[in-house]
Scaffold this active site. Structure first.
Site, PDB file in Angstrom:
ATOM      1  N   ARG A  11     -24.987  47.374  63.313  1.00 27.62           N
ATOM      2  CA  ARG A  11     -25.121  45.914  63.448  1.00 27.62           C
ATOM      3  C   ARG A  11     -24.581  45.386  64.780  1.00 27.62           C
ATOM      4  O   ARG A  11     -24.226  44.213  64.897  1.00 27.62           O
ATOM      5  CB  ARG A  11     -24.452  45.175  62.286  1.00 27.62           C
ATOM      6  CG  ARG A  11     -25.043  45.544  60.950  1.00 27.62           C
ATOM      7  CD  ARG A  11     -24.781  44.504  59.891  1.00 27.62           C
ATOM      8  NE  ARG A  11     -25.467  44.861  58.673  1.00 27.62           N
ATOM      9  CZ  ARG A  11     -24.957  45.617  57.719  1.00 27.62           C
ATOM     10  NH1 ARG A  11     -23.718  46.081  57.832  1.00 27.62           N
ATOM     11  NH2 ARG A  11     -25.646  45.910  56.660  1.00 27.62           N
ATOM     12  N   LYS A  30     -32.602  40.266  77.144  1.00 21.98           N
ATOM     13  CA  LYS A  30     -33.830  40.530  76.387  1.00 21.98           C
ATOM     14  C   LYS A  30     -33.907  42.029  76.147  1.00 21.98           C
ATOM     15  O   LYS A  30     -33.924  42.812  77.101  1.00 21.98           O
ATOM     16  CB  LYS A  30     -35.063  40.063  77.162  1.00 21.98           C
ATOM     17  CG  LYS A  30     -35.311  38.573  77.047  1.00 21.98           C
ATOM     18  CD  LYS A  30     -36.670  38.211  77.614  1.00 21.98           C
ATOM     19  CE  LYS A  30     -36.919  36.718  77.483  1.00 21.98           C
ATOM     20  NZ  LYS A  30     -38.178  36.314  78.143  1.00 21.98           N
ATOM     21  N   GLU A  56     -41.450  40.153  91.478  1.00 20.57           N
ATOM     22  CA  GLU A  56     -40.498  39.335  90.700  1.00 20.57           C
ATOM     23  C   GLU A  56     -39.526  38.612  91.640  1.00 20.57           C
ATOM     24  O   GLU A  56     -39.075  37.506  91.351  1.00 20.57           O
ATOM     25  CB  GLU A  56     -39.723  40.195  89.697  1.00 20.57           C
ATOM     26  CG  GLU A  56     -40.600  40.908  88.667  1.00 20.57           C
ATOM     27  CD  GLU A  56     -41.055  40.032  87.482  1.00 20.57           C
ATOM     28  OE1 GLU A  56     -40.635  38.863  87.399  1.00 20.57           O
ATOM     29  OE2 GLU A  56     -41.835  40.540  86.648  1.00 20.57           O
ATOM     30  N   LYS A  80     -31.218  34.023  88.197  1.00 18.88           N
ATOM     31  CA  LYS A  80     -31.432  34.433  86.803  1.00 18.88           C
ATOM     32  C   LYS A  80     -30.216  34.076  85.951  1.00 18.88           C
ATOM     33  O   LYS A  80     -30.352  33.594  84.823  1.00 18.88           O
ATOM     34  CB  LYS A  80     -31.732  35.936  86.734  1.00 18.88           C
ATOM     35  CG  LYS A  80     -31.900  36.421  85.304  1.00 18.88           C
ATOM     36  CD  LYS A  80     -33.251  36.964  84.992  1.00 18.88           C
ATOM     37  CE  LYS A  80     -33.450  37.102  83.487  1.00 18.88           C
ATOM     38  NZ  LYS A  80     -34.327  38.184  83.099  1.00 18.88           N
ATOM     39  N   GLU A 136     -34.615  31.040  75.655  1.00 19.79           N
ATOM     40  CA  GLU A 136     -35.928  30.610  76.122  1.00 19.79           C
ATOM     41  C   GLU A 136     -36.504  29.448  75.309  1.00 19.79           C
ATOM     42  O   GLU A 136     -37.666  29.470  74.905  1.00 19.79           O
ATOM     43  CB  GLU A 136     -36.891  31.801  76.107  1.00 19.79           C
ATOM     44  CG  GLU A 136     -38.038  31.624  77.083  1.00 19.79           C
ATOM     45  CD  GLU A 136     -38.866  32.895  77.283  1.00 19.79           C
ATOM     46  OE1 GLU A 136     -38.316  33.856  77.844  1.00 19.79           O
ATOM     47  OE2 GLU A 136     -40.021  32.903  76.889  1.00 19.79           O
ATOM     48  N   ARG A 172     -35.691  28.599  80.605  1.00 16.56           N
ATOM     49  CA  ARG A 172     -35.937  30.033  80.854  1.00 16.56           C
ATOM     50  C   ARG A 172     -37.437  30.353  80.936  1.00 16.56           C
ATOM     51  O   ARG A 172     -37.832  31.359  81.504  1.00 16.56           O
ATOM     52  CB  ARG A 172     -35.247  30.875  79.772  1.00 16.56           C
ATOM     53  CG  ARG A 172     -35.295  32.360  80.062  1.00 16.56           C
ATOM     54  CD  ARG A 172     -34.340  33.167  79.217  1.00 16.56           C
ATOM     55  NE  ARG A 172     -34.454  34.577  79.531  1.00 16.56           N
ATOM     56  CZ  ARG A 172     -33.611  35.513  79.122  1.00 16.56           C
ATOM     57  NH1 ARG A 172     -32.567  35.171  78.382  1.00 16.56           N
ATOM     58  NH2 ARG A 172     -33.781  36.770  79.447  1.00 16.56           N
ATOM     59  N   ASN A 194     -41.410  32.910  83.407  1.00 13.50           N
ATOM     60  CA  ASN A 194     -42.709  33.483  83.050  1.00 13.50           C
ATOM     61  C   ASN A 194     -43.806  33.127  84.055  1.00 13.50           C
ATOM     62  O   ASN A 194     -44.980  33.399  83.805  1.00 13.50           O
ATOM     63  CB  ASN A 194     -43.128  33.012  81.646  1.00 13.50           C
ATOM     64  CG  ASN A 194     -42.165  33.537  80.596  1.00 13.50           C
ATOM     65  OD1 ASN A 194     -41.665  34.650  80.720  1.00 13.50           O
ATOM     66  ND2 ASN A 194     -41.895  32.736  79.579  1.00 13.50           N
ATOM     67  N   HIS A 240     -46.837  35.329  84.621  1.00 13.93           N
ATOM     68  CA  HIS A 240     -46.871  36.306  83.534  1.00 13.93           C
ATOM     69  C   HIS A 240     -47.966  36.032  82.504  1.00 13.93           C
ATOM     70  O   HIS A 240     -48.327  36.941  81.766  1.00 13.93           O
ATOM     71  CB  HIS A 240     -45.499  36.385  82.845  1.00 13.93           C
ATOM     72  CG  HIS A 240     -44.479  37.141  83.667  1.00 13.93           C
ATOM     73  ND1 HIS A 240     -44.067  36.717  84.907  1.00 13.93           N
ATOM     74  CD2 HIS A 240     -43.817  38.310  83.436  1.00 13.93           C
ATOM     75  CE1 HIS A 240     -43.182  37.586  85.394  1.00 13.93           C
ATOM     76  NE2 HIS A 240     -43.018  38.554  84.524  1.00 13.93           N
ATOM     77  N   HIS A 287     -49.747  39.292  82.441  1.00 15.51           N
ATOM     78  CA  HIS A 287     -49.655  40.171  81.263  1.00 15.51           C
ATOM     79  C   HIS A 287     -51.037  40.540  80.758  1.00 15.51           C
ATOM     80  O   HIS A 287     -51.288  41.682  80.352  1.00 15.51           O
ATOM     81  CB  HIS A 287     -48.921  39.453  80.116  1.00 15.51           C
ATOM     82  CG  HIS A 287     -47.441  39.700  80.116  1.00 15.51           C
ATOM     83  ND1 HIS A 287     -46.901  40.948  80.301  1.00 15.51           N
ATOM     84  CD2 HIS A 287     -46.394  38.867  79.909  1.00 15.51           C
ATOM     85  CE1 HIS A 287     -45.585  40.858  80.247  1.00 15.51           C
ATOM     86  NE2 HIS A 287     -45.240  39.613  80.021  1.00 15.51           N
ATOM     87  N   HIS A 339     -46.526  46.671  86.184  1.00 15.38           N
ATOM     88  CA  HIS A 339     -46.220  45.312  85.742  1.00 15.38           C
ATOM     89  C   HIS A 339     -46.110  44.317  86.904  1.00 15.38           C
ATOM     90  O   HIS A 339     -46.754  43.267  86.899  1.00 15.38           O
ATOM     91  CB  HIS A 339     -44.921  45.329  84.920  1.00 15.38           C
ATOM     92  CG  HIS A 339     -44.430  43.962  84.550  1.00 15.38           C
ATOM     93  ND1 HIS A 339     -45.033  43.203  83.575  1.00 15.38           N
ATOM     94  CD2 HIS A 339     -43.425  43.204  85.049  1.00 15.38           C
ATOM     95  CE1 HIS A 339     -44.412  42.037  83.478  1.00 15.38           C
ATOM     96  NE2 HIS A 339     -43.433  42.007  84.359  1.00 15.38           N
TER      97      HIS A 339
HETATM   98  N1  GLY Z   1     -38.069  38.453  82.259  1.00 12.90           N
HETATM   99  C1  GLY Z   1     -37.992  37.097  81.889  1.00 12.90           C
HETATM  100  C2  GLY Z   1     -36.743  36.738  81.203  1.00 12.90           C
HETATM  101  O1  GLY Z   1     -35.805  37.508  81.180  1.00 12.90           O
HETATM  102  O2  GLY Z   1     -36.653  35.694  80.627  1.00 12.90           O
END
Ligand code: GLY
Length: 360
Positions: A123, A145, A187, A229, A239, A243, A247, A250, A254, A266
């Protein structure tokens, strides 16, 4: 440790980011002081383990840290539930308990997979990120993430789970294949366009030094990306709002990546997606054509693609756009620049506009 420290400010879950040329050799010393875990397992793919595994294990041992290493096959194909289960079982067989920690040594796949195992094993146990690709250094290692892919889509199973520290060794970029480095550059450009005009100008001015991996310039570049970031994540960890600007490029990126059956790297797909988003911003009257052209020129001059590959099935791309996991109630959102350094998020684009950028 270096002066190039940043903090991701998330209250009691705040953590430092260290950025330094050659930091890999000194990680043990710093980690020992942090009292994050009683012992560690390093997770890495077989390729990165061969390159940097012994340096990392030596610094950990030198600092008196008990650590073992587990490896898996290199590539996105390892970011799945089977490898997740196999590695989790190996941790249990090694007798890891709640006081143990994980170290992710590698690129985005390793960081995402290790972070997700850390989020779920018993956990939740602590983990540390040591990203070894430009893309993971400026993006995926920061922000929490984590997750794996399932056949229905990339990153569809995962968790927000923050690391305890991020160690970025800029020296490792010298072993990165040029294509992958460029993927990270996409990026990097993204950060300038979404939030920082001055940084965008820095990229234009230092393009040659960046491609030549000039240490001071690379250091400054990564530092600025991580700073942006960290600010965005500190304000909107999950997000819900801000945040989402990360994107940029993306939504179509994507879809193009998926329609290439992931043969496109990517970052290269994101470069195509950013140019497409800029064209949408122009056709929406949000951004001046000249500014959009300026960014497309920079992307192209770095050696990144700007156009959707000719033979690629446009209907397939459209189908993937519709299943974008960032869409809400069937509505697809786009991050569109209004000028270099500022973006808005909108779902008010017409089918004709999307068709126009896809058909170019
Ligand atoms: N790669 C986008 C983010 O971390 O929100």
């Amino acid at each position: 440790m270096s002066d190039h420290n940043l903090t991701v400010g998330l209250g009691e879950r705040s953590y430092p980011i260290f950025i330094e040329d050659g930091i890999m050799e000194n990680i043990g010393e710093d980690l020992a002081k942090r009292n994050i875990a009683s012992r560690y397992v390093v997770l890495s793919d077989d390729y990165v383990a061969k390159l940097y595994g012994s340096t990392l294990m030596a610094t950990l041992e030198h600092a008196g840290i008990k650590a073992e290493m587990l490896t898996f096959s290199r590539g996105e194909a390892s970011k799945n539930l089977q490898v997740f289960a196999d590695l989790s079982r190996k941790l249990a067989q090694l007798g890891l308990d709640r006081t143990s920690g994980l170290i992710a040594l590698g690129g985005g796949v390793t960081g995402d997979l290790t972070g997700f195992i850390a989020a779920t094993y018993m956990r939740g146990i602590p983990f540390v990120q040591i990203p070894t690709t430009l893309l993971s250094q400026v993006d995926s290692s920061v922000g929490g993430k984590t997750g794996v892919d399932i056949p229905e889509g990339k990153n569809l199973v995962g968790a927000f789970y923050q690391p305890k520290a991020v160690y970025i060794d800029t020296a490792v970029l010298t072993s990165l294949p040029a294509e992958e480095f460029l993927g990270g550059v996409a990026e990097v450009i993204k950060y300038g366009v979404i939030r920082d005009f001055e940084f965008y100008c820095f990229l234009e001015k230092n393009l040659d030094s960046i491609l030549a991996l000039h240490p001071a310039i690379i250091q400054e570049m990564i530092q600025t990306c991580c700073k942006i970031k960290a600010e965005v994540v500190a304000e909107d960890e999950r997000e819900a709002g801000l945040r989402r600007i990360l994107n940029f490029g993306h939504t179509i990126g994507h879809a193009v990546e998926a329609a290439s059956d992931f043969s496109l790297i990517h970052g290269h797909a994101v470069a195509i997606g950013m140019v497409a988003a800029l064209r949408l911003a122009v056709s929406s009257g949000l951004c001046k054509r000249k500014e959009a052209g300026r960014v497309a020129t920079l992307i192209h001059t770095f050696g990144l693609p700007t156009e959707i590959p000719e033979g690629m099935d446009r209907e397939r791309i459209k189908a993937y756009i519709k299943t974008d996991k960032k869409s809400v109630a069937g509505s697809v959102f786009y991050v569109l620049p209004t000028t270099i350094g500022k973006v808005i998020i909108t779902n008010e684009l017409t089918e004709e506009q999307i068709d126009a950028v896809l058909q170019r």
